[in-house]
Write an enzyme that holds these catalytic residues in place. Structure first.
Site, PDB file in Angstrom:
ATOM      1  CB  SER A  42      48.295  27.001 -10.288  1.00  0.00           C
ATOM      2  OG  SER A  42      48.488  28.446 -10.991  1.00  0.00           O
ATOM      3  CE  LYS A  83      50.520  28.565 -13.672  1.00  0.00           C
ATOM      4  NZ  LYS A  83      49.770  27.795 -12.878  1.00  0.00           N
TER       5      LYS A  83
END
Length: 186
Positions: A42, A83
């Site tokens: 990701s 993230k």
């Protein structure tokens, strides 16, 4: 008898030194810094699966995250995610035609340039507004809005919602493994 006492003192000194060292290491590990492994794709191209990073657990006890910081947070399913912070409390976030808009202002994301180029003519990041993904038009107080750098596959605030600051474990930007790719990540 004198040798025995001297031997006991030496053993005690070594034991005490090892206990102190273990205590200091535990304090550093649990309260200040700890290693974390990137799991999944990701954050590609910025981070690769299997890379090991140093997480700073104390930084957000003294300050709030900055836009574009890479953070570690507790996510649903008892997992920790890595993230990038895109939106801060009160921000309006919108993605349109592969351009990030925060409070109506366009922002460049140079860390995505390599992958955007491979999507020639197609959007790397699908268009969205905050209202469309979380039924609010601004990031709520006490929360941040995060996105993974690998936008087409990332499970981030677009699907799990804004992240509570109390779920943020720390920041990370130093890759220490593999050794031949040690670097500071922006």
């Amino acid at each position: 008898m004198g040798k025995l006492v001297k031997k006991k003192n030496e053993v005690w000194e070594w034991t005490r030194a090892l206990l102190i060292a273990a205590g200091i290491a535990a304090i550093i590990r649990f309260f200040l810094f700890s290693p974390i492994v990137v799991d999944g794709s990701s954050m590609v191209p910025t981070l690769q699966s299997g890379e090991r990073m140093i997480m700073n657990k104390i930084s957000y006890h003294f300050k709030e995250p900055d836009r574009f910081d890479i953070i570690v947070f507790h996510a649903p399913g008892n997992k920790d995610y890595i993230k990038r912070v895109i939106g801060l409390p009160g921000d309006e976030i919108k993605y349109q035609n592969d351009v990030l808009y925060i409070n109506g202002e366009a922002y460049e994301e140079p860390y995505l340039d390599e992958y955007k180029a491979m999507f020639e003519g197609n959007n790397y990041t699908e268009d969205f507004t905050l209202e469309g993904v979380m039924s609010e038009n601004t990031v709520p107080e006490g929360h941040v809005f995060v996105l993974g750098d690998n936008r087409p596959v990332s499970q981030d605030s677009r699907t799990i919602g804004p992240i509570k600051m109390e779920d943020v474990v720390g920041s990370t930007n130093i890759v220490f493994w593999p050794f031949n790719d040690v670097r500071y990540v922006k």
